[in-house]
Design an enzyme around this catalytic site. Structure first.
Site, PDB file in Angstrom:
ATOM      1  N   ASP A   1       0.867  -1.162   0.000  1.00  0.00           N
ATOM      2  CA  ASP A   1       0.000   0.000   0.000  1.00  0.00           C
ATOM      3  C   ASP A   1       0.916   1.229   0.000  1.00  0.00           C
ATOM      4  O   ASP A   1       2.133   1.115   0.186  1.00  0.00           O
ATOM      5  CB  ASP A   1      -0.887  -0.049   1.248  1.00  0.00           C
ATOM      6  CG  ASP A   1      -1.769   1.172   1.374  1.00  0.00           C
ATOM      7  OD1 ASP A   1      -2.394   1.567   0.374  1.00  0.00           O
ATOM      8  OD2 ASP A   1      -1.822   1.751   2.479  1.00  0.00           O
TER       9      ASP A   1
ATOM     10  N   ASP B   1      -0.261   5.048   1.189  1.00  0.00           N
ATOM     11  CA  ASP B   1      -0.527   5.950   2.303  1.00  0.00           C
ATOM     12  C   ASP B   1      -0.409   5.242   3.645  1.00  0.00           C
ATOM     13  O   ASP B   1      -1.028   4.184   3.855  1.00  0.00           O
ATOM     14  CB  ASP B   1      -1.933   6.557   2.185  1.00  0.00           C
ATOM     15  CG  ASP B   1      -2.040   7.530   1.029  1.00  0.00           C
ATOM     16  OD1 ASP B   1      -1.068   8.244   0.761  1.00  0.00           O
ATOM     17  OD2 ASP B   1      -3.123   7.587   0.396  1.00  0.00           O
TER      18      ASP B   1
ATOM     19  N   ASP C   1      -1.835  -1.167   5.798  1.00  0.00           N
ATOM     20  CA  ASP C   1      -2.241  -0.577   7.077  1.00  0.00           C
ATOM     21  C   ASP C   1      -3.742  -0.384   7.205  1.00  0.00           C
ATOM     22  O   ASP C   1      -4.271  -0.345   8.314  1.00  0.00           O
ATOM     23  CB  ASP C   1      -1.577   0.809   7.257  1.00  0.00           C
ATOM     24  CG  ASP C   1      -2.218   1.849   6.351  1.00  0.00           C
ATOM     25  OD1 ASP C   1      -3.054   2.637   6.827  1.00  0.00           O
ATOM     26  OD2 ASP C   1      -1.909   1.852   5.149  1.00  0.00           O
TER      27      ASP C   1
END
Length: 258
Positions: free
Chosen positions: A22, A24, A194
């Site tokens: 991922d 961000d 996350d």
């Protein structure tokens, strides 16, 4: 982050492992959509714009945010400067360096609901763009009038994911295509994330694979709840991480098992 000399891994045997990231709050230690607001007048958005967000329609919301910034005369240079200044997640550059040194083993891909302009700008500034074979994210580019135009990545039928992106669809399509191109599957798949939208692709991982949820972030909390409620519903190993060095430590153990 310069590439080492020597023959390209693509010219020798296929890489054994796939690592998906991922962006961000995984690669960078902030949400890039929040960071870009620092380029707006007064470094904030008007109330009417902030309140226009609808659940599951974040891509549409960011289209309005970027259109507003263009109307306010925010330049590409201002936006790029803000994005380049987002700090990397602790230990992330050490993880990149490890993967660079062992690039004969690891193929790397980004799967993110951010956008192509932000991700490429940051990776290029960090000297890490060459590490990634593909970036799957929402298309975004500046038009001749100086507006950053954002589009949805795709449409899908998954009920778990926002309307513009299902990361599991992306992962499964990529694995199928790469197996056909390579002539063999990856030995293991690693997914580093996350957020809540990193759960869906993690559900497609097998028992030899590993999900790395950032500790105490939504992906970690949701996986813990899932494992407690339905232990058999998740097949991959789960290895929470605080810094990129935690991921490096785990990957070293895998590479040593040659």
């Amino acid at each position: 982050m310069a590439a080492p000399s020597g023959p390209s891994p693509s010219m020798s045997s296929p890489r054994r492992f796939l690592v998906l990231f991922d962006f961000d709050e995984t690669i960078v230690n902030e949400n890039s959509d929040d960071a870009v607001v620092r380029a707006a007048p007064g470094q904030q958005l008007p109330d009417w714009l902030r309140e226009s967000y609808r659940e599951g329609h974040y891509n549409e919301h960011m289209q309005r945010v970027l259109a507003y910034m263009a109307e306010q005369g925010v330049s590409e240079d201002s936006i790029r400067s803000v994005i380049e200044k987002i700090p990397p997640t602790p230990g992330l550059l050490a993880l990149f360096q490890y993967l660079l040194i062992h690039q004969q083993d690891y193929e790397m891909v980004v799967v993110s609901d951010a956008n192509m302009y932000f991700i490429e700008a940051w990776l290029e500034y960090a000297g890490a763009r060459h590490l990634f074979q593909r970036i799957f994210t929402n298309p975004a580019s500046f038009n001749p009038e100086g507006s950053l135009i954002l589009l949805p990545f795709h449409s899908h039928s998954c009920q778990r994911c926002p309307e513009n992106m299902c990361k599991q669809v992306i992962l499964q399509d990529y694995l199928a295509r790469r197996q056909q191109e390579r002539g063999c599957p990856f030995q293991r798949v690693f997914y580093v994330g996350d957020g809540a939208n990193d759960i869906c692709p993690s559900l497609a991982l097998g028992p030899k694979d590993t999900a790395f949820p950032r500790r105490e972030f939504p992906m970690h909390r949701l996986l813990a709840q899932m494992q407690e409620a339905k232990p058999a519903s998740f097949h991959a190993s789960v290895v929470p991480w605080d810094t990129g060095e935690d991921v490096v430590d785990y990957l070293k153990k895998i590479v040593d098992k040659r």
